[in-house]
Design a protein around this motif. Structure first.
Motif, PDB file in Angstrom:
ATOM      1  N   LYS A 162       0.824  -1.202   0.000  1.00 39.91           N
ATOM      2  CA  LYS A 162       0.000   0.000   0.000  1.00 39.91           C
ATOM      3  C   LYS A 162       0.862   1.258   0.000  1.00 39.91           C
ATOM      4  O   LYS A 162       1.962   1.272   0.550  1.00 39.91           O
ATOM      5  N   GLN A 163       0.335   2.290  -0.600  1.00 35.25           N
ATOM      6  CA  GLN A 163       0.995   3.593  -0.642  1.00 35.25           C
ATOM      7  C   GLN A 163       0.184   4.556   0.216  1.00 35.25           C
ATOM      8  O   GLN A 163      -1.008   4.751  -0.015  1.00 35.25           O
ATOM      9  N   ASN A 164       0.831   5.161   1.243  1.00 35.30           N
ATOM     10  CA  ASN A 164       0.080   6.054   2.122  1.00 35.30           C
ATOM     11  C   ASN A 164       0.103   7.495   1.616  1.00 35.30           C
ATOM     12  O   ASN A 164       0.645   7.784   0.544  1.00 35.30           O
ATOM     13  N   ILE A 165      -0.466   8.406   2.390  1.00 36.80           N
ATOM     14  CA  ILE A 165      -0.591   9.801   1.947  1.00 36.80           C
ATOM     15  C   ILE A 165       0.757  10.505   1.862  1.00 36.80           C
ATOM     16  O   ILE A 165       0.868  11.572   1.258  1.00 36.80           O
ATOM     17  N   PHE A 166       1.791   9.911   2.488  1.00 38.67           N
ATOM     18  CA  PHE A 166       3.136  10.499   2.432  1.00 38.67           C
ATOM     19  C   PHE A 166       3.974   9.866   1.321  1.00 38.67           C
ATOM     20  O   PHE A 166       5.167  10.132   1.213  1.00 38.67           O
ATOM     21  N   ASP A 167       3.345   9.013   0.509  1.00 33.84           N
ATOM     22  CA  ASP A 167       4.011   8.291  -0.582  1.00 33.84           C
ATOM     23  C   ASP A 167       5.039   7.280  -0.082  1.00 33.84           C
ATOM     24  O   ASP A 167       5.981   6.934  -0.800  1.00 33.84           O
ATOM     25  N   ASP A 168       4.862   6.819   1.154  1.00 34.48           N
ATOM     26  CA  ASP A 168       5.634   5.679   1.629  1.00 34.48           C
ATOM     27  C   ASP A 168       4.971   4.416   1.090  1.00 34.48           C
ATOM     28  O   ASP A 168       3.758   4.391   0.860  1.00 34.48           O
ATOM     29  N   LEU A 169       5.758   3.364   0.904  1.00 32.21           N
ATOM     30  CA  LEU A 169       5.203   2.064   0.540  1.00 32.21           C
ATOM     31  C   LEU A 169       5.264   1.150   1.757  1.00 32.21           C
ATOM     32  O   LEU A 169       6.298   1.069   2.427  1.00 32.21           O
ATOM     33  N   ILE A 170       4.156   0.465   2.025  1.00 29.55           N
ATOM     34  CA  ILE A 170       4.089  -0.414   3.188  1.00 29.55           C
ATOM     35  C   ILE A 170       3.651  -1.804   2.750  1.00 29.55           C
ATOM     36  O   ILE A 170       2.552  -1.985   2.218  1.00 29.55           O
ATOM     37  N   PHE A 171       4.537  -2.763   2.968  1.00 29.85           N
ATOM     38  CA  PHE A 171       4.214  -4.169   2.714  1.00 29.85           C
ATOM     39  C   PHE A 171       3.705  -4.783   4.014  1.00 29.85           C
ATOM     40  O   PHE A 171       4.311  -4.615   5.074  1.00 29.85           O
ATOM     41  N   SER A 172       2.597  -5.489   3.935  1.00 31.13           N
ATOM     42  CA  SER A 172       2.080  -6.194   5.103  1.00 31.13           C
ATOM     43  C   SER A 172       1.448  -7.496   4.639  1.00 31.13           C
ATOM     44  O   SER A 172       1.106  -7.648   3.460  1.00 31.13           O
ATOM     45  N   ASP A 173       1.315  -8.436   5.562  1.00 30.29           N
ATOM     46  CA  ASP A 173       0.701  -9.706   5.184  1.00 30.29           C
ATOM     47  C   ASP A 173      -0.047 -10.322   6.359  1.00 30.29           C
ATOM     48  O   ASP A 173      -0.050  -9.785   7.473  1.00 30.29           O
ATOM     49  N   SER A 174      -0.681 -11.451   6.083  1.00 27.04           N
ATOM     50  CA  SER A 174      -1.505 -12.118   7.089  1.00 27.04           C
ATOM     51  C   SER A 174      -0.681 -12.831   8.156  1.00 27.04           C
ATOM     52  O   SER A 174      -1.240 -13.369   9.112  1.00 27.04           O
ATOM     53  N   ASN A 175       0.641 -12.837   8.012  1.00 27.70           N
ATOM     54  CA  ASN A 175       1.519 -13.429   9.025  1.00 27.70           C
ATOM     55  C   ASN A 175       2.017 -12.395  10.031  1.00 27.70           C
ATOM     56  O   ASN A 175       2.865 -12.701  10.869  1.00 27.70           O
ATOM     57  N   GLY A 176       1.505 -11.168   9.922  1.00 21.32           N
ATOM     58  CA  GLY A 176       1.924 -10.126  10.852  1.00 21.32           C
ATOM     59  C   GLY A 176       3.233  -9.459  10.494  1.00 21.32           C
ATOM     60  O   GLY A 176       3.802  -8.715  11.296  1.00 21.32           O
ATOM     61  N   ASN A 177       3.732  -9.701   9.281  1.00 22.96           N
ATOM     62  CA  ASN A 177       4.947  -9.022   8.821  1.00 22.96           C
ATOM     63  C   ASN A 177       4.591  -7.634   8.292  1.00 22.96           C
ATOM     64  O   ASN A 177       3.517  -7.437   7.721  1.00 22.96           O
ATOM     65  N   GLU A 178       5.500  -6.688   8.472  1.00 23.01           N
ATOM     66  CA  GLU A 178       5.282  -5.337   7.941  1.00 23.01           C
ATOM     67  C   GLU A 178       6.628  -4.684   7.634  1.00 23.01           C
ATOM     68  O   GLU A 178       7.496  -4.604   8.499  1.00 23.01           O
ATOM     69  N   VAL A 179       6.786  -4.256   6.401  1.00 25.59           N
ATOM     70  CA  VAL A 179       8.022  -3.597   5.969  1.00 25.59           C
ATOM     71  C   VAL A 179       7.650  -2.254   5.358  1.00 25.59           C
ATOM     72  O   VAL A 179       6.871  -2.192   4.408  1.00 25.59           O
ATOM     73  N   THR A 180       8.215  -1.182   5.913  1.00 21.96           N
ATOM     74  CA  THR A 180       7.904   0.174   5.465  1.00 21.96           C
ATOM     75  C   THR A 180       9.092   0.774   4.714  1.00 21.96           C
ATOM     76  O   THR A 180      10.225   0.744   5.212  1.00 21.96           O
ATOM     77  N   PHE A 181       8.821   1.296   3.532  1.00 24.25           N
ATOM     78  CA  PHE A 181       9.827   1.993   2.735  1.00 24.25           C
ATOM     79  C   PHE A 181       9.438   3.472   2.689  1.00 24.25           C
ATOM     80  O   PHE A 181       8.451   3.835   2.045  1.00 24.25           O
ATOM     81  N   LYS A 182      10.200   4.310   3.384  1.00 23.55           N
ATOM     82  CA  LYS A 182       9.891   5.733   3.401  1.00 23.55           C
ATOM     83  C   LYS A 182      10.161   6.350   2.028  1.00 23.55           C
ATOM     84  O   LYS A 182      11.015   5.890   1.272  1.00 23.55           O
ATOM     85  N   LYS A 183       9.410   7.406   1.724  1.00 25.70           N
ATOM     86  CA  LYS A 183       9.477   8.045   0.407  1.00 25.70           C
ATOM     87  C   LYS A 183      10.903   8.445   0.033  1.00 25.70           C
ATOM     88  O   LYS A 183      11.358   8.222  -1.092  1.00 25.70           O
ATOM     89  N   LYS A 184      11.629   9.032   0.964  1.00 25.75           N
ATOM     90  CA  LYS A 184      12.987   9.490   0.665  1.00 25.75           C
ATOM     91  C   LYS A 184      13.901   8.314   0.328  1.00 25.75           C
ATOM     92  O   LYS A 184      14.768   8.410  -0.545  1.00 25.75           O
ATOM     93  N   TYR A 185      13.694   7.201   1.013  1.00 27.57           N
ATOM     94  CA  TYR A 185      14.474   5.997   0.721  1.00 27.57           C
ATOM     95  C   TYR A 185      14.139   5.473  -0.674  1.00 27.57           C
ATOM     96  O   TYR A 185      15.034   5.109  -1.444  1.00 27.57           O
ATOM     97  N   LEU A 186      12.862   5.438  -0.996  1.00 36.28           N
ATOM     98  CA  LEU A 186      12.447   4.968  -2.317  1.00 36.28           C
ATOM     99  C   LEU A 186      13.056   5.827  -3.423  1.00 36.28           C
ATOM    100  O   LEU A 186      13.546   5.309  -4.429  1.00 36.28           O
TER     101      LEU A 186
END
Length: 213
Positions: free
Chosen positions: A45-69
């Protein structure tokens, strides 16, 4: 033999296509994946700050901040195929993991910072001479790669060390605390530079291949 290679290649491509067919785009333009047995779901998913957030049904979550991308992937947010490639690689990496959380960001000093919930942290930046620096911490143990005053690359860890340095004849030598030592001809070194892109990347490869067997 050629037929076997071709068959394997076609099977791999077919597998990738089937995998890609399971990925859909929802009404908010987010990527959604569901396994064939419906036991595993993942989202990018892409949030309002243009970060990308990966999440799944196993409770994993990886956030890529806009500046990093922007720094690492360029215009990825506007390139659907590259965005899809990132999503599929994250699925492969985390489908059988649980509860992993990480954030990829750039700090106020323009260092790349990667932190996770398993006591891991990586910082990649530059020294005062513009040389790349790499610092890693895991469970309180620190490892680093830095450039010495004579241009050599040094790896320091609690129980290991390694060096990559160039002699007066422009030939590079790798050595480490396990007793490995490799001298590279100019031709071999050019091939390594073409493959890995930089001296730092070559050094990381050699460390992973020969110091951590």
């Amino acid at each position: 033999m050629m037929r076997k290679v071709l068959l394997v290649f076609l099977l791999v491509v077919a597998g990738m296509q089937v995998f890609a067919q399971k990925i859909e785009t929802d009404v908010f333009d987010n990527l959604v994946y569901q396994s064939h047995d419906e036991r595993y779901k993942a989202y990018l998913k892409q949030n309002i700050f243009d970060d990308l957030i990966f999440s799944d049904s196993n409770g994993n979550e990886v956030t890529f901040k806009k500046k990093y991308l922007d720094l690492e992937y360029g215009d990825l947010l506007n390139k659907p195929e590259e965005k899809l490639d990132l999503f599929t690689s994250l699925i492969h990496e985390h489908e059988f993991d649980r509860g992993y959380k990480a954030k990829y960001a750039v700090d106020i000093f323009d260092k790349l910072v990667i932190e996770d919930n398993r006591n891991g942290k990586v910082e990649i930046g530059e020294d005062i001479f513009g040389n790349e620096t790499y610092e890693e911490e895991f469970n309180g143990e620190k490892r680093s790669v830095k450039r010495g005053l004579n241009g050599e690359l040094k790896y320091d860890a609690p129980d290991e060390d390694a060096t990559l340095q160039k002699d007066i004849f422009d030939r590079w030598t790798y050595s480490d605390s396990l007793g490995n030592e490799f001298k590279f001809s100019r031709e071999t070194w050019r091939g390594l530079k073409k493959r890995f892109g930089s001296e730092e990347n070559i050094f990381h490869y050699l460390i992973n291949e020969f110091l951590y067997l």
